[in-house]
Design a protein around this motif. Structure first.
Motif, PDB file in Angstrom:
ATOM      1  N   GLN A   1       8.716  24.871  32.551  1.00 23.58           N
ATOM      2  CA  GLN A   1       8.489  25.996  33.183  1.00 23.58           C
ATOM      3  C   GLN A   1       9.130  26.270  34.446  1.00 23.58           C
ATOM      4  OE1 GLN A   1       4.189  26.851  32.858  1.00 23.58           O
ATOM      5  NE2 GLN A   1       4.150  27.086  30.576  1.00 23.58           N
ATOM      6  N   ASP A   2       9.498  25.180  34.945  1.00 24.53           N
ATOM      7  CA  ASP A   2       9.898  25.234  36.444  1.00 24.53           C
ATOM      8  C   ASP A   2      11.625  25.874  36.405  1.00 24.53           C
ATOM      9  OD1 ASP A   2       8.474  22.254  37.131  1.00 24.53           O
ATOM     10  OD2 ASP A   2       7.681  24.153  37.430  1.00 24.53           O
ATOM     11  N   GLN A   3      12.029  25.655  35.088  1.00 23.41           N
ATOM     12  CA  GLN A   3      13.375  26.426  34.749  1.00 23.41           C
ATOM     13  C   GLN A   3      13.637  27.757  34.954  1.00 23.41           C
ATOM     14  OE1 GLN A   3      15.034  24.905  31.106  1.00 23.41           O
ATOM     15  NE2 GLN A   3      16.913  24.512  31.894  1.00 23.41           N
ATOM     16  N   ALA A   4      13.988  28.366  36.082  1.00 17.80           N
ATOM     17  CA  ALA A   4      14.139  29.685  36.351  1.00 17.80           C
ATOM     18  C   ALA A   4      15.337  30.408  35.815  1.00 17.80           C
ATOM     19  CB  ALA A   4      14.452  30.061  37.865  1.00 17.80           C
ATOM     20  N   GLU A   5      15.189  31.403  34.966  1.00 10.87           N
ATOM     21  CA  GLU A   5      16.208  31.945  34.018  1.00 10.87           C
ATOM     22  C   GLU A   5      16.050  33.627  34.252  1.00 10.87           C
ATOM     23  OE1 GLU A   5      16.185  31.131  29.938  1.00 10.87           O
ATOM     24  OE2 GLU A   5      16.589  28.790  30.424  1.00 10.87           O
ATOM     25  N   ALA A   6      17.411  34.045  34.411  1.00 13.48           N
ATOM     26  CA  ALA A   6      17.346  35.614  34.522  1.00 13.48           C
ATOM     27  C   ALA A   6      16.907  36.242  33.330  1.00 13.48           C
ATOM     28  CB  ALA A   6      18.986  36.012  34.980  1.00 13.48           C
ATOM     29  N   ALA A   7      16.365  37.362  33.419  1.00 15.45           N
ATOM     30  CA  ALA A   7      15.949  38.191  32.276  1.00 15.45           C
ATOM     31  C   ALA A   7      16.917  38.488  31.286  1.00 15.45           C
ATOM     32  CB  ALA A   7      15.053  39.278  32.832  1.00 15.45           C
ATOM     33  N   PRO A   8      16.983  38.761  30.115  1.00  8.98           N
ATOM     34  CA  PRO A   8      17.956  39.239  29.081  1.00  8.98           C
ATOM     35  C   PRO A   8      17.776  40.603  29.303  1.00  8.98           C
ATOM     36  CG  PRO A   8      16.001  38.429  27.803  1.00  8.98           C
ATOM     37  CD  PRO A   8      15.781  38.242  29.307  1.00  8.98           C
ATOM     38  N   GLY A   9      19.128  41.141  28.864  1.00  6.54           N
ATOM     39  CA  GLY A   9      19.209  42.540  29.091  1.00  6.54           C
ATOM     40  C   GLY A   9      18.744  43.196  28.012  1.00  6.54           C
ATOM     41  N   PRO A  10      18.900  44.646  27.809  1.00  2.00           N
ATOM     42  CA  PRO A  10      18.137  45.371  26.720  1.00  2.00           C
ATOM     43  C   PRO A  10      18.560  44.849  25.224  1.00  2.00           C
ATOM     44  CG  PRO A  10      18.869  46.834  28.144  1.00  2.00           C
ATOM     45  CD  PRO A  10      19.494  45.540  28.744  1.00  2.00           C
ATOM     46  N   SER A  11      17.830  44.813  24.440  1.00  2.00           N
ATOM     47  CA  SER A  11      18.286  44.168  22.860  1.00  2.00           C
ATOM     48  C   SER A  11      19.238  45.548  22.236  1.00  2.00           C
ATOM     49  CB  SER A  11      16.989  44.074  22.224  1.00  2.00           C
ATOM     50  OG  SER A  11      16.442  43.071  22.653  1.00  2.00           O
ATOM     51  N   PHE A  12      20.277  44.899  21.350  1.00  5.01           N
ATOM     52  CA  PHE A  12      20.977  45.922  20.483  1.00  5.01           C
ATOM     53  C   PHE A  12      21.072  45.295  19.328  1.00  5.01           C
ATOM     54  CE2 PHE A  12      23.442  42.692  22.944  1.00  5.01           C
ATOM     55  CZ  PHE A  12      24.491  42.295  21.717  1.00  5.01           C
ATOM     56  N   THR A  13      21.926  45.903  18.544  1.00  7.88           N
ATOM     57  CA  THR A  13      22.383  45.561  17.206  1.00  7.88           C
ATOM     58  C   THR A  13      23.779  46.168  17.073  1.00  7.88           C
ATOM     59  OG1 THR A  13      21.628  47.619  16.231  1.00  7.88           O
ATOM     60  CG2 THR A  13      20.287  45.903  16.011  1.00  7.88           C
ATOM     61  N   ASN A  14      24.788  45.208  16.305  1.00 11.02           N
ATOM     62  CA  ASN A  14      26.143  45.671  16.221  1.00 11.02           C
ATOM     63  C   ASN A  14      26.046  46.467  15.152  1.00 11.02           C
ATOM     64  OD1 ASN A  14      27.360  43.846  18.076  1.00 11.02           O
ATOM     65  ND2 ASN A  14      26.762  42.101  16.739  1.00 11.02           N
ATOM     66  N   PRO A  15      27.433  47.336  15.206  1.00 11.86           N
ATOM     67  CA  PRO A  15      28.190  47.303  16.061  1.00 11.86           C
ATOM     68  C   PRO A  15      27.987  48.148  17.381  1.00 11.86           C
ATOM     69  CG  PRO A  15      28.666  49.066  14.489  1.00 11.86           C
ATOM     70  CD  PRO A  15      27.491  48.292  13.960  1.00 11.86           C
ATOM     71  N   VAL A  16      28.443  47.507  18.571  1.00 13.16           N
ATOM     72  CA  VAL A  16      28.131  48.212  19.968  1.00 13.16           C
ATOM     73  C   VAL A  16      29.174  49.392  20.164  1.00 13.16           C
ATOM     74  CG1 VAL A  16      27.212  46.139  20.933  1.00 13.16           C
ATOM     75  CG2 VAL A  16      29.596  46.497  21.075  1.00 13.16           C
ATOM     76  N   VAL A  17      30.178  49.432  19.404  1.00 10.73           N
ATOM     77  CA  VAL A  17      31.168  50.436  19.535  1.00 10.73           C
ATOM     78  C   VAL A  17      31.520  50.807  17.807  1.00 10.73           C
ATOM     79  CG1 VAL A  17      33.173  51.574  20.518  1.00 10.73           C
ATOM     80  CG2 VAL A  17      31.702  50.091  21.737  1.00 10.73           C
ATOM     81  N   GLY A  18      31.079  51.936  17.631  1.00 11.12           N
ATOM     82  CA  GLY A  18      31.630  52.413  16.190  1.00 11.12           C
ATOM     83  C   GLY A  18      33.043  52.821  16.024  1.00 11.12           C
ATOM     84  N   ALA A  19      33.543  53.203  14.796  1.00 10.12           N
ATOM     85  CA  ALA A  19      34.846  53.709  14.520  1.00 10.12           C
ATOM     86  C   ALA A  19      34.882  55.083  15.003  1.00 10.12           C
ATOM     87  CB  ALA A  19      34.994  53.739  13.002  1.00 10.12           C
ATOM     88  N   PRO A  20      35.931  55.546  15.537  1.00 12.50           N
ATOM     89  CA  PRO A  20      37.393  54.946  15.038  1.00 12.50           C
ATOM     90  C   PRO A  20      37.912  53.997  16.168  1.00 12.50           C
ATOM     91  CG  PRO A  20      37.937  57.245  15.664  1.00 12.50           C
ATOM     92  CD  PRO A  20      36.276  56.816  15.836  1.00 12.50           C
ATOM     93  N   ASN A  21      37.698  54.321  17.566  1.00  5.21           N
ATOM     94  CA  ASN A  21      38.423  53.781  18.629  1.00  5.21           C
ATOM     95  C   ASN A  21      37.615  52.483  18.982  1.00  5.21           C
ATOM     96  OD1 ASN A  21      39.920  55.896  18.689  1.00  5.21           O
ATOM     97  ND2 ASN A  21      38.755  57.065  20.267  1.00  5.21           N
ATOM     98  N   SER A  22      37.858  51.455  18.190  1.00  5.27           N
ATOM     99  CA  SER A  22      37.144  50.141  18.205  1.00  5.27           C
ATOM    100  C   SER A  22      37.604  48.829  17.638  1.00  5.27           C
ATOM    101  CB  SER A  22      35.577  50.333  17.270  1.00  5.27           C
ATOM    102  OG  SER A  22      35.915  50.905  16.210  1.00  5.27           O
ATOM    103  N   ALA A  23      38.716  48.778  17.292  1.00  3.15           N
ATOM    104  CA  ALA A  23      39.605  47.446  16.898  1.00  3.15           C
ATOM    105  C   ALA A  23      40.170  46.939  18.051  1.00  3.15           C
ATOM    106  CB  ALA A  23      40.354  47.763  15.564  1.00  3.15           C
TER     107      ALA A  23
END
Length: 487
Positions: free
Chosen positions: A31-53
């Motif tokens: 518990q002494d190990q300090a870690e930054a909090a994660p950011g907002p959760s997400f699901t893939n894809p993070v960018v959809g078609a068409p401009n995403s390859a």
């Protein structure tokens, strides 16, 4: 409707149990190990078609900057403080290339300027690498075109370029056809400056392994990954027309970087299709670090069907990587589009994460039934620790905030621009309109949320107290149904 509601209730219960069990097994050892909090959760894809390859994703000064293939003459860029926010971030035009088709843009900072490399075909001429330079340190530009990077003899075909900084010198790695055997191979060229090569490229890898030759013999899409004094050059192998496009790796072993003998190829791919998760052809990737610098992430494109190929069906996915005991990168396996991923560490510093609990019902504002598409419902539910009840506040000025959900990445929205009492609230793709701006006024620890467009208050509709109770907008009245604990 009754069946659907019960199914949603069971789904929530199982998810909450899973989250609790995971928490028991994944708790930090110390518990002494300090870690930054994660950011907002997400699901893939993070960018959809068409401009995403062919995505390049960089993290700079608390924001992510994203470019990808557009299949047009234009380079467009997205900017977001969180990975979750990329999906709804607007595309901004940063460069008109003048070509017929632009793909595989690569964004790199050298000194205090950004350089945008991209492959383009100009009126039927050979596909070559071009470069533009930013006026300052803003990745969004403005950019000035600096010309073609002359990487192969006779104005030869050269694509998918990216910079490599090695031993205090600058190199460019790229893909080109060998005049010896006509194999699409990996090349490296020394750079006199970020915009000019000092010599033509030499080959350091050819697609000779069986896994590099599925649906076509290809080596392309290089990206360097450096850690603890070691330099890995990752790349995509096989042809993107099939589901077996995948990621391989070379390692620099010392000596002249321009000599093929200075590089050792790993025999097996390090990232490939995951049929069980419905992910096909993962490749043409980039790596970036979390805002706090403690994590390494991969951004890559993939298809959701084995029959899809090199076209606009490919979408950008993101996930965290790890490191093997021998110091080599471990990319894991591509995750499904239903997998909820905690955002990169340190993202939350610029965007406060809160729960929004109603004073009357004691229920929390909730992304109902784990919606992820624009129009997803907002209701109240028993308060829990799931991302569906995480909300991120972004100040937009004049005391108003945009409120985005940690699971869906969508914003709290006044549906259909309502102005009458009882107007519906939903989640929608984040934008800059007044229907997504809320004024938060706190008195004695209780907060009212007033929509900028309607002037109405966020309201526990019909004084509900059961999980699933509706949320709407109503004439502001000071009652407990319009008072929220935002913390």
């Amino acid at each position: 409707m009754l069946f659907a509601q019960r199914r949603g209730t069971a789904w929530r219960a199982l998810s909450l149990v899973a989250a609790i069990v995971a928490g028991l097994f994944l708790s930090p050892i110390s518990q002494d190990q300090a870690e930054a909090a994660p950011g907002p959760s997400f699901t893939n894809p993070v960018v959809g078609a068409p401009n995403s390859a062919d995505p390049t994703l960089v993290q700079y000064n608390g924001n992510y900057y994203y470019v990808a293939t557009t299949w047009s003459s234009d380079v467009v860029m997205r900017r977001s403080a969180t990975i979750a926010g990329l999906r709804s971030a607007p595309e901004q035009l940063v460069l008109r290339t003048g070509g017929d088709t632009m793909w595989a843009p690569h964004l790199e900072m050298v000194g205090n300027r950004w350089y945008l490399y991209y492959s383009v075909e100009m009126s039927g001429a050979p596909r070559r690498t071009h470069v533009a330079e930013s006026a300052g340190s803003d990745p969004m530009g403005p950019y000035t075109y600096r010309g073609v990077v002359n990487l192969m003899p006779n104005n030869g075909w050269a694509i998918d370029a990216s910079l490599l900084k090695l031993n205090g010198a600058l190199y460019m790695t790229f893909s080109a056809f060998s005049p010896v055997d006509n194999l699409q191979s990996l090349y490296i060229a020394p750079m006199a400056s970020p915009v000019q090569a000092s010599a033509f490229g030499t080959r350091i890898s050819a697609p000779t392994l069986a896994w590099e030759r599925q649906d076509g013999a290809v080596n392309e899409g290089t990206f360097a990954l450096q850690r603890n004094g070691r330099t890995f050059l990752t790349y995509s192998g096989s042809h993107c027309n099939g589901p077996n496009y995948k990621v391989g790796m070379l390692e620099y072993r010392g000596g002249d970087p321009l000599a093929q003998g200075s590089w050792s190829k790993f025999a097996n791919p390090i990232f490939q299709r995951n049929d069980a998760a419905g992910v096909y052809g993962p490749g043409h990737h980039s790596f970036f670090t979390s805002p706090d610098g403690t994590e390494t992430w991969i951004a890559y494109h993939a298809n959701s069907s084995a029959s899809q190929g090199c076209g606009t069906s490919r979408t950008t996915r993101v996930q965290k990587i790890s490191w093997n005991a021998d110091g080599t990168p471990n990319l894991g396996v591509p995750v499904s589009t239903s997998t909820v991923i905690a955002g990169p560490s340190g993202e939350t510093g610029s965007t406060p994460r809160v729960k929004i609990r109603n004073q009357h019902s004691d229920l929390c504002l909730d992304d109902y039934n784990f919606g992820a598409a624009p129009g997803a419902e907002v209701r109240q539910w028993t308060c829990n620790n799931l991302p569906v009840q995480d909300w991120y506040l972004t100040a937009v000025g004049d005391g108003y905030y945009r409120i985005a959900n940690g699971h869906s990445g969508l914003c709290l929205d006044n549906k259909d621009f309502g102005t009458a009492p009882g107007s519906v609230v939903q989640q929608w793709t984040c934008n800059d309109l007044a229907v997504q701006q809320w004024r938060l006024t706190t008195t004695n620890g209780r907060t009212t949320l007033v929509n900028r467009h309607s002037g109405l208050c966020l309201d526990n509709y019909n004084f509900g107290t059961a999980p699933g109770s509706e949320v709407r907008q109503w004439t502001c009245n000071g009652l407990a149904v319009q008072q929220w604990n935002v913390a």
